[in-house]
Design a protein around this motif. Structure first.
Motif, short mmCIF file in Angstrom:
data_model
loop_
_atom_site.label_atom_id
_atom_site.label_comp_id
_atom_site.label_asym_id
_atom_site.label_seq_id
_atom_site.Cartn_x
_atom_site.Cartn_y
_atom_site.Cartn_z
N UNK A 16 0.76 -1.23 0.00
CA UNK A 16 -0.04 -0.03 -0.13
C UNK A 16 0.89 1.31 -0.14
N UNK A 17 1.90 1.27 0.71
CA UNK A 17 2.82 2.35 0.76
C UNK A 17 3.49 2.69 -0.54
N UNK A 18 3.74 1.60 -1.24
CA UNK A 18 4.51 1.77 -2.47
C UNK A 18 3.45 2.25 -3.34
N UNK A 19 2.31 1.84 -3.45
CA UNK A 19 1.45 2.46 -4.39
C UNK A 19 1.16 3.59 -4.04
N UNK A 20 0.87 4.12 -2.88
CA UNK A 20 0.44 5.40 -2.51
C UNK A 20 1.68 6.45 -3.08
N UNK A 21 3.03 5.77 -3.14
CA UNK A 21 3.97 6.70 -3.84
C UNK A 21 4.04 6.90 -5.22
N UNK A 22 3.28 5.94 -6.07
CA UNK A 22 3.03 5.98 -7.16
C UNK A 22 1.97 7.16 -7.64
N UNK A 23 0.98 6.97 -6.70
CA UNK A 23 -0.20 7.84 -6.84
C UNK A 23 0.31 9.29 -6.92
N UNK A 24 1.15 9.37 -5.79
CA UNK A 24 1.71 10.88 -5.45
C UNK A 24 2.35 11.40 -6.50
N UNK A 25 3.36 10.60 -7.04
CA UNK A 25 4.32 11.13 -8.15
C UNK A 25 3.28 11.55 -9.40
N UNK A 26 2.45 10.62 -9.62
CA UNK A 26 1.51 11.15 -11.04
C UNK A 26 0.67 11.93 -10.76
N UNK A 27 0.07 12.08 -9.36
CA UNK A 27 -0.94 13.27 -9.17
C UNK A 27 0.02 14.55 -9.28
N UNK A 137 -9.33 0.99 -1.99
CA UNK A 137 -9.64 -0.02 -1.24
C UNK A 137 -8.65 -1.20 -1.95
N UNK A 138 -7.61 -1.58 -0.98
CA UNK A 138 -6.50 -2.41 -1.71
C UNK A 138 -7.03 -3.94 -1.08
N UNK A 193 -11.68 -0.06 -10.90
CA UNK A 193 -10.49 -0.90 -11.03
C UNK A 193 -9.43 -0.04 -11.36
N UNK A 194 -8.48 0.23 -10.49
CA UNK A 194 -7.21 0.88 -10.88
C UNK A 194 -6.18 -0.20 -10.33
N UNK A 195 -5.34 -0.93 -11.45
CA UNK A 195 -4.33 -1.85 -11.22
C UNK A 195 -3.12 -1.36 -10.64
N UNK A 196 -2.36 -2.01 -9.76
CA UNK A 196 -1.10 -1.67 -9.58
C UNK A 196 -0.40 -1.26 -10.75
N UNK A 197 0.42 -0.44 -10.72
CA UNK A 197 1.30 0.21 -11.62
C UNK A 197 2.64 0.29 -11.50
N UNK A 198 3.53 0.66 -12.31
CA UNK A 198 4.95 0.81 -12.21
C UNK A 198 5.57 1.77 -12.94
N UNK A 199 6.76 2.47 -12.69
CA UNK A 199 7.17 3.43 -13.64
C UNK A 199 8.08 2.65 -14.63
N UNK A 341 -0.23 -7.02 -7.21
CA UNK A 341 0.95 -8.08 -7.43
C UNK A 341 2.02 -7.09 -7.61
N UNK A 342 2.31 -6.36 -6.58
CA UNK A 342 3.33 -5.41 -6.77
C UNK A 342 4.87 -6.09 -7.00
N UNK A 343 5.11 -6.96 -6.31
CA UNK A 343 6.35 -7.85 -6.67
C UNK A 343 6.47 -8.18 -8.15
N UNK A 344 5.29 -8.61 -8.64
CA UNK A 344 5.35 -8.95 -9.90
C UNK A 344 5.79 -8.04 -10.86
N UNK A 345 5.15 -6.79 -10.71
CA UNK A 345 5.32 -5.62 -11.57
C UNK A 345 6.95 -5.46 -11.38
N UNK A 346 7.54 -5.41 -10.39
CA UNK A 346 8.85 -4.97 -9.90
C UNK A 346 9.62 -6.05 -10.75
N UNK A 347 9.56 -7.38 -10.79
CA UNK A 347 10.31 -8.30 -11.63
C UNK A 347 10.04 -8.06 -13.10
#
Length: 440
Positions: A16-27, A137-138, A193-199, A341-347
């Protein structure tokens, strides 16, 4: 717009913390001002009562969901929760007014059931200030055993009213289709639905001056094979499957040249690296240690060496979680339950091959993209001790794939490059921006 993202903790390596960081950056790139509200000091607005491990809240959780033992009656516990909610609400209202917050984005506060006073407080403040809210809601309480059978009847009422609340001011965001359907069925609420994302546009993680000593610091030889399991240490991550997979991989013929030209010899080892947060799961940790010892898998418990970002602690170098991907050869992602699946995206971003167990959300939201993965299937059984196992024959296809990833450079390269392209197209910050523009 001045936006506040709220959660129990911020600036940590949980999903959740990781995903919040992404939302913050994009916003922020969209031109908004963003602050964090949480129980940890990393947030611009700290409300200590919201902290994930706040002692008073831990007591509430124990007595609400496990056993009513610290209070003389349900009424006494309810009164304490109400008092705590009033305190949080007062602080929250003051901070929101002071900061000029125009949009509130609570993360898991209205869904998980972990901090009952916080949910009550947030609802009251949103109502009082008529504050536009996007509830993210995660994880939902009905997905977790702990919250499914409260020992106090009034807790069931709180869960029904506040998790999540039905209010005109609130739009709801979930992270997968299963949750979307369940929320509609249980509460009649529509959600996005907003999926997990990655930069995927950031520079690739590579060996550099900072992390070049990481293998040596971990006691890992240059030609050893590193199997990385980057999740937190939690039972639903089914790390025992990854350890068993690693044990079986050790029995395969890996001698000779690896995909990157290194020579794997009899003096080399397969190392199972765990950099994730342990979060006090001592019983599970002891089980994993015993399993690894019995199957002769060498685990490096490395959480003390890693953090959200590179830093120093007590004069000692601390590596970013991303550095663990740089030194890895293969990723295991064997969760039986994930919100996404954050770690899947990271991989996928790290261009590393992945061994995956096909958890329900993987099947509903991710499998359709036809990623190149070594699959352990989607069916599991519980062992007598309650931990997870799969049928022996389910390991074989994944082992064959993994060996090929470790030995065949061309095959590996094609797989990880295709994965990167698919993920960059569907799970990027650009995709998040498009979804947020519709929400805000």
């Amino acid at each position: 717009m001045k936006i506040a993202l709220a959660h129990f903790r911020t600036g940590q390596t949980d999903g959740v913390s990781l995903e919040m960081d992404k939302w913050r950056l994009v916003l922020e790139k969209m031109g908004h001002q963003v602050v964090y509200i949480s129980g940890t000091p990393e947030a611009e607005i700290q409300i200590e009562e919201m902290f994930y491990k706040n002692e008073k809240n831990l007591k509430f959780v124990d007595n609400a969901y496990r056993c009513l033992k610290d209070y003389n009656s349900e009424a006494e516990l309810k009164a304490e929760i109400e008092a705590e909610a009033a305190q949080i609400a007062q602080k929250l209202e003051n901070e929101i007014k002071s900061a000029g917050i125009e949009l509130l984005v609570p993360n898991n506060i209205f869904s998980l059931g972990w901090n009952l006073p916080a949910a009550i407080a947030f609802k009251r403040v949103i109502e009082k200030l008529n504050l536009k809210t996007v509830a993210h809601h995660h994880d939902f309480f009905w997905e977790r055993d702990l919250y499914s059978n409260p020992v106090c009847s009034f807790v069931e009422e709180i869960l029904a009213e506040y998790f999540p609340p039905v209010m005109e001011e609130i739009e709801h965001v979930v992270i997968n289709r299963i949750a979307q359907k369940e929320l509609k069925k249980r509460k009649g609420l529509d959600s996005t639905v907003v999926p997990n994302v990655f930069n995927f546009k950031q520079p690739l993680w590579q060996q550099d001056q900072y992390n070049q000593d990481l293998r040596a610091r971990m006691g890992i030889k240059e030609n050893d094979i590193v199997i990385l399991h980057a999740t937190r240490i939690a039972e639903r991550k089914a790390i025992e499957l990854a350890i068993e997979f690693t044990a079986r991989l050790q029995q395969q013929d890996l001698q000779g040249k690896l995909y990157d030209g290194r020579e794997f010899g009899s003096e080399n080892r397969l190392i199972f690296l765990l950099p994730g947060l342990t979060e006090g799961n001592e019983k599970y940790i002891q089980f994993l240690k015993q399993q690894a010892a019995e199957s002769e898998v060498e685990i490096i418990w490395a959480t003390d060496h890693f953090a959200h970002q590179r830093s120093a602690r007590g004069g000692r170098k601390i590596y970013s979680l991303w550095d663990s991907y740089v030194i890895s050869d293969l990723i295991t992602y064997t969760s039986i339950k994930e919100g996404w699946g954050n770690q899947l995206l990271e991989a996928l971003f790290a261009k590393k091959p992945v061994v995956v167990f096909e958890y329900p959300v993987f099947k509903s939201d991710i499998k359709q993209y036809n990623l190149n993965l070594a699959s352990l299937g989607s069916e599991y059984q519980k062992r007598e001790d309650g931990y997870i196992k799969i049928e022996e024959d389910k390991f074989e296809p994944a082992l064959k794939e993994a060996v090929r990833y470790l030995k065949d450079q061309d095959y590996r390269q094609q797989a990880v490059e295709e994965n990167f392209e698919i993920a960059a197209e569907n799970f990027s910050y650009q995709r998040l921006k498009e979804l947020l523009e519709k929400l805000i």
